[in-house]
Design a protein around this motif. Structure first.
Motif, PDB file in Angstrom:
ATOM      1  N   THR A 319     -27.181 -24.192 -33.949  1.00 59.14           N
ATOM      2  CA  THR A 319     -26.538 -23.096 -34.685  1.00 59.14           C
ATOM      3  C   THR A 319     -26.537 -21.812 -33.864  1.00 59.14           C
ATOM      4  O   THR A 319     -25.528 -21.095 -33.799  1.00 59.14           O
ATOM      5  N   VAL A 320     -27.655 -21.531 -33.226  1.00 63.60           N
ATOM      6  CA  VAL A 320     -27.745 -20.321 -32.399  1.00 63.60           C
ATOM      7  C   VAL A 320     -26.785 -20.409 -31.220  1.00 63.60           C
ATOM      8  O   VAL A 320     -26.081 -19.440 -30.889  1.00 63.60           O
ATOM      9  N   ASN A 321     -26.728 -21.570 -30.575  1.00 62.44           N
ATOM     10  CA  ASN A 321     -25.821 -21.734 -29.427  1.00 62.44           C
ATOM     11  C   ASN A 321     -24.356 -21.602 -29.843  1.00 62.44           C
ATOM     12  O   ASN A 321     -23.538 -21.022 -29.108  1.00 62.44           O
ATOM     13  N   ASN A 322     -24.019 -22.135 -31.012  1.00 61.56           N
ATOM     14  CA  ASN A 322     -22.637 -21.998 -31.506  1.00 61.56           C
ATOM     15  C   ASN A 322     -22.287 -20.536 -31.748  1.00 61.56           C
ATOM     16  O   ASN A 322     -21.181 -20.082 -31.437  1.00 61.56           O
ATOM     17  N   TYR A 323     -23.237 -19.804 -32.300  1.00 56.10           N
ATOM     18  CA  TYR A 323     -22.994 -18.378 -32.551  1.00 56.10           C
ATOM     19  C   TYR A 323     -22.802 -17.627 -31.239  1.00 56.10           C
ATOM     20  O   TYR A 323     -21.928 -16.755 -31.130  1.00 56.10           O
ATOM     21  N   ASP A 325     -21.629 -18.884 -28.459  1.00 55.53           N
ATOM     22  CA  ASP A 325     -20.321 -19.250 -27.895  1.00 55.53           C
ATOM     23  C   ASP A 325     -19.186 -18.528 -28.614  1.00 55.53           C
ATOM     24  O   ASP A 325     -18.247 -18.022 -27.979  1.00 55.53           O
ATOM     25  N   VAL A 326     -19.259 -18.484 -29.940  1.00 61.31           N
ATOM     26  CA  VAL A 326     -18.196 -17.832 -30.721  1.00 61.31           C
ATOM     27  C   VAL A 326     -18.148 -16.338 -30.427  1.00 61.31           C
ATOM     28  O   VAL A 326     -17.075 -15.723 -30.359  1.00 61.31           O
ATOM     29  N   SER A 327     -19.308 -15.745 -30.223  1.00 59.04           N
ATOM     30  CA  SER A 327     -19.382 -14.296 -29.980  1.00 59.04           C
ATOM     31  C   SER A 327     -19.132 -13.936 -28.525  1.00 59.04           C
ATOM     32  O   SER A 327     -19.168 -12.744 -28.173  1.00 59.04           O
ATOM     33  N   ASN A 328     -18.903 -14.951 -27.688  1.00 57.54           N
ATOM     34  CA  ASN A 328     -18.643 -14.725 -26.257  1.00 57.54           C
ATOM     35  C   ASN A 328     -19.774 -13.963 -25.565  1.00 57.54           C
ATOM     36  O   ASN A 328     -19.542 -13.068 -24.752  1.00 57.54           O
ATOM     37  N   TRP A 329     -20.977 -14.300 -25.935  1.00 57.08           N
ATOM     38  CA  TRP A 329     -22.124 -13.681 -25.260  1.00 57.08           C
ATOM     39  C   TRP A 329     -22.250 -14.246 -23.852  1.00 57.08           C
ATOM     40  O   TRP A 329     -21.905 -15.405 -23.588  1.00 57.08           O
ATOM     41  N   LYS A 330     -22.759 -13.415 -22.985  1.00 53.36           N
ATOM     42  CA  LYS A 330     -23.028 -13.873 -21.626  1.00 53.36           C
ATOM     43  C   LYS A 330     -24.372 -14.601 -21.614  1.00 53.36           C
ATOM     44  O   LYS A 330     -25.404 -14.039 -21.956  1.00 53.36           O
ATOM     45  N   LYS A 331     -24.331 -15.862 -21.239  1.00 57.10           N
ATOM     46  CA  LYS A 331     -25.556 -16.658 -21.244  1.00 57.10           C
ATOM     47  C   LYS A 331     -26.404 -16.336 -20.009  1.00 57.10           C
ATOM     48  O   LYS A 331     -25.879 -16.213 -18.910  1.00 57.10           O
ATOM     49  N   SER A 332     -27.663 -16.202 -20.231  1.00 56.37           N
ATOM     50  CA  SER A 332     -28.589 -15.946 -19.117  1.00 56.37           C
ATOM     51  C   SER A 332     -29.929 -16.594 -19.439  1.00 56.37           C
ATOM     52  O   SER A 332     -30.234 -16.893 -20.602  1.00 56.37           O
ATOM     53  N   LYS A 333     -30.691 -16.788 -18.416  1.00 52.70           N
ATOM     54  CA  LYS A 333     -31.995 -17.428 -18.586  1.00 52.70           C
ATOM     55  C   LYS A 333     -32.968 -16.458 -19.250  1.00 52.70           C
ATOM     56  O   LYS A 333     -33.006 -15.272 -18.922  1.00 52.70           O
TER      57      LYS A 333
END
Length: 508
Positions: A319-323, A325-333
């Motif tokens: 659920t967190v990962n989907n949110y 992706d939908v919000s176009n957050w920049k993924k980082s470690k």
């Protein structure tokens, strides 16, 4: 001119010779200024005894005339390890020469230290900044090497990493879990048949040092034992073999007693289960885990039996990962600091002061449902029976008849407290022979129970009953109706991180 007769009785003339060109020193060989060049230019002193040169020890040392007439070099008993800088001492005694390696000498063996004098050791050892910078002036004045620990096999600083790195000990690297927590060493010394010891345990116990269980009372002379054992000299109990605290584990682990190991064997049963834990002879031989003062037992309702925690975790992550992706957050470690902070979080429970007092008396935290049950004397009596202090009495006297009579006494005491306060509407009035009934029960309990045990039962029954009465007179918790439907009123709530729910109370 001097005339000397040769073997043919002929007179032989030799050049001018000067005899006694200086004044004789009146102190002879006893002179304290033998190494004073200015004094030697004015006075003559006796020669060195030739017998000492030939045999290294003169046989006429008892002859006062001989001793006064000839010089004898007396070697300092401390040889190269002499630290006496007194000029008088240095003039009276001979000392070895300085080691030719100077500040670079790394030899710390006793034979070498006695054979040569050395520069003083630098207090910072190999960590000395001047040594690391190769300061020539400093290195000429001080020696940098590991020193031998003055306590060696009896060193109490074996867990001090810096001390162990900078000093030399006769024992091997100490086990990080010694003296009490190394399970392998416990198995090693408590397994009678060495053939049953696994190779892993044996290798560990020969690779690392452990504190010897006998301490100063160890009688082993085997050199191998001293390589893998550390002998800590505990303070001897002032009462020696007349000590009256032999049932106190803390005392036994603090002082040495004749015939008792400093570190006793480890009992196979945990403290709260061992039926012999209060027996004198058993305690002399065995120690127990620090879990014999357990909190009171709380009834388990197994509320989580139908919950699939693994599925919930994966669903939350998804659920967190989907949110994201939908919000176009920049993924980082995720940074290690955040992970460490989250891992360090502890559950925080918040309550009011009177709830906290009740927790201290009962010995555990409580849900709202559990608090509601404490309105009934029967449940309070059960709570008393499960209290840690009462359970110790039952553990010592594990007899069904004793337990039944003790529970009857507890029930009677709780009912008396409820009757005094008129707290419960369902409480029946006390019968006229209530006090007589309690005395009859107490007579049945003594023996095996002592007067002290009976007093403990009275004390905690009254305490817990009184706290329970206070508790339901002022119930706490949010008390949502839906909690009863969902069963969450049976939970004890805690929060990871700061607990800002001030409405729960001020005690955190």
């Amino acid at each position: 001119m001097v005339c000397v007769l040769n073997h043919q009785q002929q007179c032989v003339l030799i050049d001018d010779a000067c005899i006694l060109y200086l004044q004789l020193c009146q102190h002879g060989s006893k002179c304290h200024e033998l190494k004073n060049s200015q004094h030697n230019n004015k006075c003559l002193h006796p020669p060195i005894c030739s017998y000492q040169d030939a045999t290294s020890s003169c046989e006429q040392m008892d002859d006062e005339v001989h001793m006064f007439t000839f010089l004898h070099n007396i070697k300092c008993q401390y040889s190269g390890q002499c630290n006496d800088k007194d000029p008088k001492h240095l003039s009276e005694y001979d000392h070895p020469d300085y080691c030719i390696d100077g500040g670079n000498c790394q030899n710390v063996y006793q034979e070498h230290l006695l054979a040569y004098r050395h520069l003083p050791l630098c207090s910072d050892g190999f960590n000395c900044s001047k040594y690391l910078k190769r300061d020539n002036d400093h290195c000429k004045e001080f020696r940098h090497c590991k020193s031998i620990c003055p306590y060696d096999n009896c060193c109490v600083q074996f867990h001090d990493k810096q001390h162990f790195e900078n000093t030399i000990h006769s024992f091997r690297l100490p086990c990080p879990f010694t003296p009490y927590n190394c399970s392998m060493y416990v198995e090693f010394i408590q397994t009678g048949n060495t053939n049953k010891i696994s190779s892993e345990v044996e290798n560990h116990c020969y690779k690392y040092s452990h504190v010897c269980p006998f301490g100063r009372q160890c009688k082993t002379k085997d050199e191998k034992h001293f390589e893998i054992s550390i002998h800590i000299a505990r303070k001897i109990c002032s009462n020696v073999d007349k000590c009256s605290q032999l049932t106190d584990e803390e005392h036994l682990e603090s002082f040495s007693h004749p015939g008792i190991r400093d570190i006793r064997l480890f009992c196979r049963e945990p403290g709260f289960k061992c039926s012999d834990r209060l027996k004198n002879e058993h305690l002399k031989k065995y120690r127990h885990g620090k879990n014999h003062n357990h909190l009171s037992a709380v009834q388990s309702t197994n509320l989580n039996s139908s919950i699939n925690f693994v599925r919930n975790q994966s669903q939350l992550i998804r659920t967190v990962n989907n949110y994201v992706d939908v919000s176009n957050w920049k993924k980082s470690k995720i940074s290690p600091e955040i992970l460490n902070w989250i891992q360090a979080l502890q559950p925080v429970h918040r309550c009011a002061p009177h709830i906290f007092e009740s927790i201290l008396v009962h010995g555990h935290v409580m849900s709202r449902h559990y608090m509601n049950l404490l309105k009934q004397p029967a449940y309070v009596a059960k709570a008393v029976r499960q209290h840690g202090r009462i359970r110790l009495i039952f553990l010592k006297h594990n007899i069904p008849a004793v337990k039944d009579n003790a529970f009857r006494l507890i029930t009677a005491l709780v009912e008396a407290e409820f009757a005094k306060s008129k707290a419960s509407s369902g409480t029946t009035p006390l019968s006229d022979d209530h006090d007589y009934t309690m005395k009859v029960i107490e007579k049945k309990l003594i023996p095996p129970l002592t007067d002290h045990d009976i007093n403990i039962i009275h004390q905690w029954s009254k305490k817990i009953a009184q706290e329970s009465i206070k508790l339901h007179q002022n119930p706490m918790g949010i008390g949502y109706v839906v909690d009863q439907t969902l069963g969450t009123d049976k939970h004890v709530f805690s929060i990871l991180g700061p607990h800002l729910g001030h409405y729960y109370g001020d005690i955190i």
